[in-house]
Design a protein around this motif. Sequence first.
Motif, PDB file in Angstrom:
ATOM      1  N   GLU A   4      -3.794  -7.681   8.337  1.00 19.10           N
ATOM      2  CA  GLU A   4      -4.807  -8.684   8.002  1.00 19.10           C
ATOM      3  C   GLU A   4      -5.936  -8.673   9.035  1.00 19.10           C
ATOM      4  O   GLU A   4      -6.333  -9.714   9.561  1.00 19.10           O
ATOM      5  CB  GLU A   4      -4.175 -10.083   7.880  1.00 19.10           C
ATOM      6  CG  GLU A   4      -3.043 -10.171   6.850  1.00 19.10           C
ATOM      7  CD  GLU A   4      -3.524 -10.102   5.392  1.00 19.10           C
ATOM      8  OE1 GLU A   4      -4.723 -10.285   5.148  1.00 19.10           O
ATOM      9  OE2 GLU A   4      -2.671  -9.838   4.513  1.00 19.10           O
ATOM     10  N   ASP A   5      -6.436  -7.492   9.344  1.00 20.82           N
ATOM     11  CA  ASP A   5      -7.584  -7.263  10.229  1.00 20.82           C
ATOM     12  C   ASP A   5      -7.327  -7.582  11.701  1.00 20.82           C
ATOM     13  O   ASP A   5      -8.258  -7.569  12.503  1.00 20.82           O
ATOM     14  CB  ASP A   5      -8.825  -8.053   9.749  1.00 20.82           C
ATOM     15  CG  ASP A   5      -9.196  -7.701   8.308  1.00 20.82           C
ATOM     16  OD1 ASP A   5      -9.157  -6.496   7.985  1.00 20.82           O
ATOM     17  OD2 ASP A   5      -9.498  -8.614   7.530  1.00 20.82           O
ATOM     18  N   THR A  45      -3.223  -1.761   1.000  1.00 20.33           N
ATOM     19  CA  THR A  45      -2.896  -3.084   0.456  1.00 20.33           C
ATOM     20  C   THR A  45      -1.729  -2.908  -0.511  1.00 20.33           C
ATOM     21  O   THR A  45      -1.855  -2.203  -1.521  1.00 20.33           O
ATOM     22  CB  THR A  45      -4.102  -3.713  -0.261  1.00 20.33           C
ATOM     23  OG1 THR A  45      -5.167  -3.859   0.678  1.00 20.33           O
ATOM     24  CG2 THR A  45      -3.737  -5.086  -0.818  1.00 20.33           C
ATOM     25  N   VAL A  46      -0.596  -3.522  -0.169  1.00 19.47           N
ATOM     26  CA  VAL A  46       0.637  -3.279  -0.924  1.00 19.47           C
ATOM     27  C   VAL A  46       1.480  -4.544  -1.024  1.00 19.47           C
ATOM     28  O   VAL A  46       1.335  -5.471  -0.223  1.00 19.47           O
ATOM     29  CB  VAL A  46       1.499  -2.171  -0.255  1.00 19.47           C
ATOM     30  CG1 VAL A  46       0.872  -0.803  -0.442  1.00 19.47           C
ATOM     31  CG2 VAL A  46       1.719  -2.467   1.215  1.00 19.47           C
ATOM     32  N   ASP A  47       2.379  -4.554  -2.016  1.00 17.79           N
ATOM     33  CA  ASP A  47       3.420  -5.577  -2.100  1.00 17.79           C
ATOM     34  C   ASP A  47       4.625  -5.090  -1.286  1.00 17.79           C
ATOM     35  O   ASP A  47       4.938  -3.903  -1.289  1.00 17.79           O
ATOM     36  CB  ASP A  47       3.864  -5.775  -3.557  1.00 17.79           C
ATOM     37  CG  ASP A  47       2.709  -6.219  -4.446  1.00 17.79           C
ATOM     38  OD1 ASP A  47       1.666  -6.645  -3.910  1.00 17.79           O
ATOM     39  OD2 ASP A  47       2.862  -6.117  -5.680  1.00 17.79           O
ATOM     40  N   ILE A  48       5.280  -6.031  -0.584  1.00 22.27           N
ATOM     41  CA  ILE A  48       6.469  -5.659   0.187  1.00 22.27           C
ATOM     42  C   ILE A  48       7.660  -6.490  -0.292  1.00 22.27           C
ATOM     43  O   ILE A  48       7.498  -7.626  -0.747  1.00 22.27           O
ATOM     44  CB  ILE A  48       6.250  -5.820   1.714  1.00 22.27           C
ATOM     45  CG1 ILE A  48       5.797  -7.239   2.060  1.00 22.27           C
ATOM     46  CG2 ILE A  48       5.240  -4.785   2.199  1.00 22.27           C
ATOM     47  CD1 ILE A  48       5.655  -7.471   3.568  1.00 22.27           C
ATOM     48  N   ARG A 106      -2.171  -6.692   3.584  1.00 21.37           N
ATOM     49  CA  ARG A 106      -3.234  -5.745   3.974  1.00 21.37           C
ATOM     50  C   ARG A 106      -2.974  -5.192   5.368  1.00 21.37           C
ATOM     51  O   ARG A 106      -2.840  -5.940   6.329  1.00 21.37           O
ATOM     52  CB  ARG A 106      -4.598  -6.433   3.945  1.00 21.37           C
ATOM     53  CG  ARG A 106      -5.061  -6.804   2.535  1.00 21.37           C
ATOM     54  CD  ARG A 106      -6.524  -7.231   2.527  1.00 21.37           C
ATOM     55  NE  ARG A 106      -6.751  -8.392   3.377  1.00 21.37           N
ATOM     56  CZ  ARG A 106      -7.508  -8.371   4.485  1.00 21.37           C
ATOM     57  NH1 ARG A 106      -8.114  -7.270   4.861  1.00 21.37           N
ATOM     58  NH2 ARG A 106      -7.658  -9.475   5.204  1.00 21.37           N
ATOM     59  N   TRP A 107      -2.874  -3.888   5.442  1.00 21.51           N
ATOM     60  CA  TRP A 107      -2.565  -3.192   6.684  1.00 21.51           C
ATOM     61  C   TRP A 107      -3.606  -2.107   6.932  1.00 21.51           C
ATOM     62  O   TRP A 107      -4.359  -1.729   6.041  1.00 21.51           O
ATOM     63  CB  TRP A 107      -1.193  -2.500   6.600  1.00 21.51           C
ATOM     64  CG  TRP A 107      -0.081  -3.342   6.061  1.00 21.51           C
ATOM     65  CD1 TRP A 107       0.175  -3.617   4.743  1.00 21.51           C
ATOM     66  CD2 TRP A 107       0.923  -4.033   6.814  1.00 21.51           C
ATOM     67  NE1 TRP A 107       1.290  -4.430   4.636  1.00 21.51           N
ATOM     68  CE2 TRP A 107       1.765  -4.699   5.891  1.00 21.51           C
ATOM     69  CE3 TRP A 107       1.200  -4.151   8.175  1.00 21.51           C
ATOM     70  CZ2 TRP A 107       2.852  -5.459   6.284  1.00 21.51           C
ATOM     71  CZ3 TRP A 107       2.291  -4.903   8.569  1.00 21.51           C
ATOM     72  CH2 TRP A 107       3.106  -5.552   7.642  1.00 21.51           C
ATOM     73  N   SER A 108      -3.589  -1.569   8.141  1.00 23.24           N
ATOM     74  CA  SER A 108      -4.325  -0.342   8.411  1.00 23.24           C
ATOM     75  C   SER A 108      -3.461   0.506   9.327  1.00 23.24           C
ATOM     76  O   SER A 108      -2.800  -0.011  10.237  1.00 23.24           O
ATOM     77  CB  SER A 108      -5.670  -0.651   9.078  1.00 23.24           C
ATOM     78  OG  SER A 108      -6.297   0.552   9.480  1.00 23.24           O
ATOM     79  N   GLY A 109      -3.461   1.818   9.064  1.00 29.16           N
ATOM     80  CA  GLY A 109      -2.636   2.688   9.884  1.00 29.16           C
ATOM     81  C   GLY A 109      -2.877   4.148   9.585  1.00 29.16           C
ATOM     82  O   GLY A 109      -3.798   4.518   8.845  1.00 29.16           O
ATOM     83  N   VAL A 110      -2.008   4.963  10.179  1.00 33.05           N
ATOM     84  CA  VAL A 110      -2.124   6.412  10.063  1.00 33.05           C
ATOM     85  C   VAL A 110      -1.091   6.894   9.048  1.00 33.05           C
ATOM     86  O   VAL A 110       0.102   6.565   9.164  1.00 33.05           O
ATOM     87  CB  VAL A 110      -1.880   7.081  11.429  1.00 33.05           C
ATOM     88  CG1 VAL A 110      -1.946   8.596  11.310  1.00 33.05           C
ATOM     89  CG2 VAL A 110      -2.897   6.570  12.461  1.00 33.05           C
ATOM     90  N   ALA A 111      -1.559   7.635   8.060  1.00 34.18           N
ATOM     91  CA  ALA A 111      -0.627   8.162   7.061  1.00 34.18           C
ATOM     92  C   ALA A 111       0.352   9.141   7.716  1.00 34.18           C
ATOM     93  O   ALA A 111      -0.027   9.901   8.613  1.00 34.18           O
ATOM     94  CB  ALA A 111      -1.400   8.865   5.948  1.00 34.18           C
ATOM     95  N   ILE A 112       1.598   9.114   7.256  1.00 37.23           N
ATOM     96  CA  ILE A 112       2.579  10.084   7.764  1.00 37.23           C
ATOM     97  C   ILE A 112       2.087  11.502   7.475  1.00 37.23           C
ATOM     98  O   ILE A 112       2.329  12.430   8.252  1.00 37.23           O
ATOM     99  CB  ILE A 112       3.971   9.845   7.142  1.00 37.23           C
ATOM    100  CG1 ILE A 112       4.438   8.405   7.397  1.00 37.23           C
ATOM    101  CG2 ILE A 112       4.986  10.843   7.678  1.00 37.23           C
ATOM    102  CD1 ILE A 112       4.666   8.050   8.840  1.00 37.23           C
ATOM    103  N   ASP A 113       1.374  11.670   6.360  1.00 44.20           N
ATOM    104  CA  ASP A 113       0.794  12.987   6.049  1.00 44.20           C
ATOM    105  C   ASP A 113      -0.092  13.472   7.192  1.00 44.20           C
ATOM    106  O   ASP A 113      -0.091  14.666   7.520  1.00 44.20           O
ATOM    107  CB  ASP A 113      -0.040  12.898   4.767  1.00 44.20           C
ATOM    108  CG  ASP A 113       0.805  12.590   3.545  1.00 44.20           C
ATOM    109  OD1 ASP A 113       1.820  13.283   3.343  1.00 44.20           O
ATOM    110  OD2 ASP A 113       0.454  11.666   2.802  1.00 44.20           O
TER     111      ASP A 113
END
Lengths: 199, 85
Positions: free
Chosen positions: A137-138, A73-76, A88-95
Amino acid sequence: MAVVSRGFHGRGRRDRRLPPGQRDIGDGFPVLTAGPTPHTPLDEWDFVVQGQVDGLHRWTWEEFRALPHEPVTVDIHCVTSWSKFDTRWSGVAIDTLLDGVETAAEYVVAFSDGGYTTNLPLADLTEGQGWVVDTYEDEPLAPEHGGPARLLVPHLYFWKSAKWVRGLALTAFDEPGFWETFGYHDYGDPWREQRYAGD
Amino acid sequence: MPTTLDDLRGLFALDLTGAVLTCGGCGARTELGAHDLYPDAPALVVRCPACTAVVLRFGTGGGLLRLDLSGTRLLTVTAPDPSAG
Ligand SMILES: [Zn+2]
């Protein structure tokens, strides 16, 4: 005594989250288009890490979906001066994607369907600062917002968060991307208002 | 007569609307004016109508004119003065 920036005095929390020259877009989510929206079928989609790495690292859509995802969850902040809070997003960390990848590279060029590219220092994508997101957003990320998957690097202007991203090329030298070659700032820090080259 | 850099002046003084671009992606030959244009961006993005690849970008920001033809394999335009050919 600490020096406090006067511009923030007496303002609400939201203003403190608004970088200079930005305005709160509220519920809006404008789309800037430099081409047709790609619709790559998921069975043809893959994500690759290539360039100065020990061989090619590749994930099919199913393999990518099976990687550990995390909520973000971030400001853009878009360079065209709108900001949007608490996305609100969901994803795979670059790490996660770079886990086990051996490289001496210091820069990255993210590349996308449709021919878009953008460049970033590798250090700005790691340590929890960058993701490849497939959910907003889900819901599955819509094509007009970069679905099936886009880069998310919220601490830089949003043109760095490449839509329709298909891979990262790790490079030894900084190679300006699609808009960076046309006058956009090479780094793009919204808090230093780095919109255009020379800012 | 050898071609010199001075001859480039003639090229960029022309009305390029009727120029024909050969797409570097798919090889299609298309008049400049018949391409798909995306002006809603920091630069004008010109895409091949056959394969949607970017063939040309033109920007005017920051006091600079920028022209990117890296997506075009060949640009042809009729010479204005037949004797020049
Ligand atoms: Zn083409």
